[in-house]
Design an enzyme around this catalytic site. Structure first.
Site, PDB file in Angstrom:
ATOM      1  N   CYS A 123      -8.670  -9.552   5.053  1.00  0.00           N
ATOM      2  CA  CYS A 123      -9.910 -10.301   5.021  1.00  0.00           C
ATOM      3  C   CYS A 123     -11.051  -9.386   4.591  1.00  0.00           C
ATOM      4  CB  CYS A 123     -10.290 -10.935   6.361  1.00  0.00           C
ATOM      5  SG  CYS A 123      -9.028 -11.981   7.049  1.00  0.00           S
TER       6      CYS A 123
ATOM      7  N   ARG B  29      -8.629  -8.069  -0.574  1.00  0.00           N
ATOM      8  CA  ARG B  29      -8.321  -7.938   0.854  1.00  0.00           C
ATOM      9  C   ARG B  29      -7.690  -9.218   1.426  1.00  0.00           C
ATOM     10  NH1 ARG B  29     -10.954  -3.656   3.113  1.00  0.00           N
ATOM     11  NH2 ARG B  29     -10.643  -4.578   5.146  1.00  0.00           N
TER      12      ARG B  29
ATOM     13  N   TRP C 161      -7.208 -13.578   4.674  1.00  0.00           N
ATOM     14  CA  TRP C 161      -5.755 -13.383   4.622  1.00  0.00           C
ATOM     15  C   TRP C 161      -5.270 -13.852   5.995  1.00  0.00           C
ATOM     16  CZ3 TRP C 161      -1.877 -10.692   7.217  1.00  0.00           C
ATOM     17  CH2 TRP C 161      -0.672 -10.495   6.518  1.00  0.00           C
TER      18      TRP C 161
ATOM     19  N   ASN D 214     -13.180  -9.966  10.419  1.00  0.00           N
ATOM     20  CA  ASN D 214     -11.997  -9.343   9.807  1.00  0.00           C
ATOM     21  C   ASN D 214     -11.270  -8.584  10.904  1.00  0.00           C
ATOM     22  OD1 ASN D 214     -10.161  -7.856   8.251  1.00  0.00           O
ATOM     23  ND2 ASN D 214     -11.678  -6.275   7.800  1.00  0.00           N
ATOM     24  N   GLY D 215      -9.992  -8.885  11.100  1.00  0.00           N
ATOM     25  CA  GLY D 215      -9.224  -8.187  12.136  1.00  0.00           C
ATOM     26  C   GLY D 215      -8.398  -9.186  12.918  1.00  0.00           C
TER      27      GLY D 215
ATOM     28  N   GLU E 139       9.410   3.705  -5.537  1.00  0.00           N
ATOM     29  CA  GLU E 139       8.072   3.237  -5.893  1.00  0.00           C
ATOM     30  C   GLU E 139       8.133   2.244  -7.057  1.00  0.00           C
ATOM     31  OE1 GLU E 139       5.367   3.041  -4.583  1.00  0.00           O
ATOM     32  OE2 GLU E 139       3.914   2.743  -6.181  1.00  0.00           O
TER      33      GLU E 139
ATOM     34  N   LYS F 271       6.817  -1.605  -6.828  1.00  0.00           N
ATOM     35  CA  LYS F 271       5.828  -2.146  -7.781  1.00  0.00           C
ATOM     36  C   LYS F 271       6.337  -3.448  -8.377  1.00  0.00           C
ATOM     37  CE  LYS F 271       3.224  -0.503  -6.958  1.00  0.00           C
ATOM     38  NZ  LYS F 271       2.568   0.397  -6.082  1.00  0.00           N
TER      39      LYS F 271
ATOM     40  N   GLU G  79       6.393  -6.325  -5.790  1.00  0.00           N
ATOM     41  CA  GLU G  79       5.058  -6.770  -5.404  1.00  0.00           C
ATOM     42  C   GLU G  79       4.432  -7.735  -6.392  1.00  0.00           C
ATOM     43  OE1 GLU G  79       3.068  -2.815  -4.913  1.00  0.00           O
ATOM     44  OE2 GLU G  79       2.048  -3.877  -3.301  1.00  0.00           O
TER      45      GLU G  79
ATOM     46  N   HIS H  34      29.021   3.865  -3.392  1.00  0.00           N
ATOM     47  CA  HIS H  34      29.403   3.609  -1.999  1.00  0.00           C
ATOM     48  C   HIS H  34      29.102   2.166  -1.583  1.00  0.00           C
ATOM     49  CE1 HIS H  34      30.459   7.761  -1.317  1.00  0.00           C
ATOM     50  NE2 HIS H  34      29.332   8.121  -1.900  1.00  0.00           N
TER      51      HIS H  34
ATOM     52  N   LYS I 242      -4.730  -5.895   0.076  1.00  0.00           N
ATOM     53  CA  LYS I 242      -4.857  -4.481  -0.258  1.00  0.00           C
ATOM     54  C   LYS I 242      -4.875  -3.609   0.985  1.00  0.00           C
ATOM     55  CE  LYS I 242      -5.803  -1.139  -3.217  1.00  0.00           C
ATOM     56  NZ  LYS I 242      -4.634  -0.694  -3.992  1.00  0.00           N
TER      57      LYS I 242
HETATM   58  C1  AGP Z   1       1.066  -0.579  -2.671  1.00  0.00           C
HETATM   59  O1  AGP Z   1       1.240  -1.095  -3.939  1.00  0.00           O
HETATM   60  C2  AGP Z   1       0.992  -1.526  -1.607  1.00  0.00           C
HETATM   61  N1  AGP Z   1       0.030  -2.526  -1.832  1.00  0.00           N
HETATM   62  C3  AGP Z   1       1.126  -1.037  -0.175  1.00  0.00           C
HETATM   63  O2  AGP Z   1       2.454  -0.642  -0.029  1.00  0.00           O
HETATM   64  C4  AGP Z   1       0.194   0.096   0.312  1.00  0.00           C
HETATM   65  O3  AGP Z   1       0.503   1.293  -0.343  1.00  0.00           O
HETATM   66  C5  AGP Z   1       0.348   0.246   1.841  1.00  0.00           C
HETATM   67  O4  AGP Z   1      -0.031  -0.947   2.444  1.00  0.00           O
HETATM   68  C6  AGP Z   1      -0.457   1.405   2.382  1.00  0.00           C
HETATM   69  O5  AGP Z   1      -1.818   1.237   2.171  1.00  0.00           O
HETATM   70  P1  AGP Z   1      -2.831   2.440   2.384  1.00  0.00           P
HETATM   71  O6  AGP Z   1      -2.496   3.486   1.373  1.00  0.00           O
HETATM   72  O7  AGP Z   1      -4.183   1.842   2.143  1.00  0.00           O
HETATM   73  O8  AGP Z   1      -2.645   2.946   3.767  1.00  0.00           O
END
Ligand code: AGP
Length: 601
Positions: free
Chosen positions: A2, A27, A74, A100-101, A476, A480, A483, A499, A596
Site C-alpha cells: 500500500c 506498492r 494491496w 499502510n501496514g 534470479e 524474474k 514474476e 537426479h 514492490k
Molecule cells: C524482486 O523482483 C522481487 N520483487 C522481490 O523478490 C524482492 O526482491 C523482495 O521482496 C525483497 O525486497 P527488498 O529488497 O525491498 O527487501
C-alpha cells in the site's frame, strides 16, 4: 504494501494526491481512493481498480479542497472492493484515515468497538482506526490519535484528517515507511520519496512511534506520549527525472538500461584508491567465526551470488538464508557472528524481523540498503548504501546488480581489514572497477534475447541451470520470468538435473544454461547436452569460447572474474523475462498479486 500520500497547502489537493498515488502504485494497485476536506465535510472518492480509474472518476474533478489524504491498496484483509478501499471513515463521518501496514490485533479491537455500539462496514483491519480515534476523542485529536496507536499491534503508517481540525493532517508511523516533504506554505506526505520528489527535495523521515502534526506552515513531531521532538531535515539528491520513464516504454526496461550508471555510482569513491572505503574500519572483523547473509527474493539471490567472495577472501564460513526462514529456525548466533541484511526498500517485514532477532542474540549487523533512511537502516549497527537510485518496477533489476557489486566490495573491504594483501584480491578489486563498462557491453544481448523470447513466449514451463554463482543467477533469472510473465519456471544446480528434474524435459522444453566459470563451464554444458538429448532446446549464456552445434543459441557476454560474473550474466536473463512479458502483452511494471515493498510477513 500500500502507498499513502497527503497534501496540505494552497494548491488543489486532488492533482497532487493523484500524481503521488500514480508513482506509488508499485506498492499495491488493487484499489485506490482519496479523502479531501472541503466546507466542513470530508469528500471521499474510492473504488477497486487502478489509480487510473480514480483519476477518470467524474466525481474527482468536483473536489476543490486543499487538504487531503490518499491511498493505493494491496489487499491484506478483505477482497479488493469499494467498501474495503481506503480512506475509511468512522461511524460519525468526522475522522478519515488511510493506512499502510497491518493491524494484527484488529479482531479484538473490532469486537471492542462492536461492544461499544460501533458498526464496522468493511472487512478491513484499518476501519477500526478511525472508529477508535472517535471513541478516544475528547476535543483533542492529537490525544485521540496517541491513545489509539497505543492500542494498535502490528505495523502502520497512518494519515488522519477531520473537519473538526480543518487545518492539519495527523500522521503516525510504526514499521511502515513515511516521509514528510517540506514546501513553502505547503507540505507533503508520502510512503516513499519519489511520490513527492517533483515538489521538494527536503524531507523529514518519520521515525518509529512518532506522531506528526502537519499544517501548511508548520510541522511538529511528538513521541507517542506527546512529548515534542526535534528532527533533522534532510536534503535528498535524487532528481525527479530519475523517477520517471524518461522515454522508455516501462520502468523495468529503463532500470535494466540504467545498470551501468547505477553500478558506477555504487562503486563511487569507495574503490578509487588502493584501499576500499566503506566506513567500517572501526569494526573488529577478526572476532567473527561465522557469517549469515539474510534477505528475501531477489535480494536473497544477490546474497547467494556474493557468498563466494566472503569465503574465498575473508575465510569466514558464510550461510545464506531467507529472512522468513531464518527468524523461525533458531539460528546459531552469538557475539562472534556477523549478519548482513540486504534490502532494496529497507522496509521488508521479514528482513526487519530477522535483523531484530540477530541483534537480540548479540550479532554485529550490517545492512545493504538502497532507500535512504528506511526502517532497516535505523535498526542495523551499520548501513552501506547501494546507489541504484529509485527502483520503481516491481521486478528488481538494477538493485540486484548494485547489491552484488556492493557485497563484493564489502568482502574485499573485510578481507583487507583482516590483513589480506594477496594479488588475487587486488585483481578482484580491479575487476570490480571494470564492471560498469562491461555492463554497457552486455546490454547488446538485447536483440538475441528478444528473438529467443519470441520463440518461447507461449511455452508453459522453462528451466534455468548453472553451477556455483551461475546457479545463483539461474535462480534470479527464473524468479524474474515467473514474476512478470506468469510462466512456470524452475532453476536447478545443473548437476542436480539428472537426479530428478530431467524427467520434466520433453520435446522443445526451453532450458537456459549459464556457464561463466572456466573451471566448471564444461560440466554445465554436458548437463545441457543431457537435456538436449531428451528433446530440450537450449540457450547458453557464457563468456567462454564454446563450439557446440547442439546448443541452439549461444549468448556471449564479456569475460570477468568468475565471482563477479553474476553482475553481467543476469542482464540477458532480465531482458529475456522482459521481452517474454511484452510479447504476452502483460503489465511489466506491475505484475499481478505482487507489490514492490513487502511489509507483511
Ligand atoms: C524482486 O523482483 C522481487 N520483487 C522481490 O523478490 C524482492 O526482491 C523482495 O521482496 C525483497 O525486497 P527488498 O529488497 O525491498 O527487501
Amino acid at each position: 504494501m500500500c502507498g499513502i500520500v497527503g497534501y496540505i497547502g494552497t494548491k488543489k489537493a486532488v492533482p497532487v494526491l493523484i500524481n503521488g498515488l500514480l508513482s506509488l502504485e508499485y506498492r499495491g494497485y488493487d484499489s485506490a481512493g482519496i479523502a479531501v476536506l472541503e466546507n466542513d465535510l470530508i469528500k471521499v472518492v474510492k473504488d477497486k481498480g487502478r489509480v487510473k480509474n480514480l483519476q477518470d472518476n467524474p466525481e474527482i474533478d468536483k473536489i476543490l479542497g486543499n487538504i487531503g489524504i490518499a491511498h493505493t491498496r494491496w489487499a491484506t484483509h478483505g477482497e479488493p472492493s469499494k467498501v474495503n478501499s481506503h480512506p475509511h471513515l468512522d461511524n460519525s463521518g468526522k475522522f478519515s484515515v488511510v493506512h499502510n501496514g497491518i493491524i494484527e490485533n484488529y479482531s479484538i479491537l473490532r469486537q471492542k468497538l462492536i461492544d461499544n455500539g460501533y458498526k464496522l462496514l468493511s472487512e478491513t483491519d484499518t476501519e477500526v482506526i478511525p472508529n477508535l480515534i472517535h471513541m478516544n476523542y475528547n476535543g483533542n485529536i492529537l490525544e485521540a490519535v496517541s491513545k489509539t496507536v497505543k492500542e494498535l499491534e502490528g505495523s502502520f503508517a497512518i494519515e488522519v484528517i477531520s473537519p473538526l481540525h480543518p487545518d492539519e493532517i495527523i500522521i503516525v508511523k510504526k514499521d511502515s515507511p513515511l516521509v514528510v516533504g517540506v514546501g513553502e506554505n505547503e507540505n507533503y506526505i508520502a510512503s516513499d520519496i519519489p511520490a513527492i520528489l517533483a515538489y521538494t527535495s527536503n524531507f523529514y523521515f518519520v521515525g518509529e512511534n512518532e506522531i506528526g502534526v502537519i499544517k501548511d506552515d508548520s510541522i511538529t513531531f511528538y513521541d507517542v506520549n506527546l512529548n515534542e521532538i526535534k528532527k533533522e531535515l534532510k536534503s535528498i539528491e535524487w532528481d525527479a527525472v530519475s523517477s520517471e520513464k524518461n522515454g522508455y516504454e516501462d520502468f523495468m526496461l529503463k532500470e535494466i538500461y540504467e545498470q551501468p550508471k547505477a553500478v558506477r555510482e555504487t562503486i563511487g569513491q569507495r574503490m578509487s584508491s588502493d584501499k576500499v572505503k566503506l566506513g567500517l574500519d572501526d569494526v573488529d572483523f577478526s572476532k567473527f567465526n561465522r557469517m549469515y547473509i539474510v534477505a528475501c527474493g531477489t535480494a536473497m539471490h544477490a546474497g547467494l551470488a556474493s557468498k563466494y567472495a566472503f569465503e574465498k577472501f575473508c575465510k569466514i564460513p558464510t550461510e545464506i538464508d531467507m529472512a522468513s526462514e531464518f527468524r523461525y529456525r533458531d539460528p546459531l548466533i552469538d557475539n562472534q557472528t556477523l549478519c548482513i541484511f540486504i534490502s532494496q526498500s529497507g522496509e521488508t517485514a521479514d528482513t526487519i524481523a530477522a535483523l531484530k532477532l540477530a541483534k537480540e542474540k548479540g550479532a554485529t549487523t550490517i545492512a545493504v540498503v538502497n532507500v535512504i533512511d528506511s526502517s532497516i537502516t535505523r535498526v542495523a549497527d551499520h548501513t552501506i548504501y547501494t546507489h541504484a537510485g529509485p527502483e520503481i518496477a516491481v521486478a528488481s533489476t538494477k538493485a540486484y546488480t548494485c547489491q552484488v557489486v556492493l557485497l563484493n566490495i564489502l568482502a574485499a573491504n573485510i578481507a583487507e581489514l583482516l590483513g589480506n594483501t594477496s594479488d588475487e584480491l587486488n585483481d578482484f578489486k580491479q575487476s570490480i572497477l571494470a564492471l560498469p563498462d562491461k555492463l554497457k557491453e552486455v546490454l547488446d544481448t538485447d536483440e538475441i534475447m528478444k528473438s529467443y523470447a519470441e520463440k518461447n513466449y507461449m511455452k508453459k514451463d522453462l528451466f534455468f541451470v548453472g553451477r556455483g554463482a551461475d546457479y545463483a543467477v539461474s535462480l534470479e533469472g527464473s524468479l524474474k520470468l515467473k514474476e512478470i510473465s506468469y510462466i512456470h519456471s524452475d532453476a536447478y544446480a545443473s548437476g542436480e538435473l539428472k537426479h530428478g528434474p530431467i524427467a520434466l524435459i520433453e520435446k522443445d522444453t526451453p532450458i537456459i544454461g549459464c556457464a561463466t566459470n572456466p573451471s566448471i563451464a564444461a560440466k554445465t554444458i554436458s548437463n545441457l547436452e543431457e537435456a538436449i538429448s531428451r528433446g530440450g532446446n537450449a540457450l547458453l549464456v557464457t563468456n567462454q569460447e564454446i563450439h557446440n552445434d547442439k546448443i541452439s543459441d549461444i549468448v556471449t557476454i564479456p569475460d570477468i572474474h568468475p565471482m563477479l560474473s553474476p553482475v553481467l550474466s543476469v542482464v540477458p536473463l532480465q531482458l529475456f523475462a522482459y521481452h517474454i512479458a511484452k510479447f504476452k502483452k502483460l503489465d511489466v511494471d506491475k505484475p499481478r498479486n505482487l507489490a514492490k515493498s513487502v511489509t507483511v510477513e
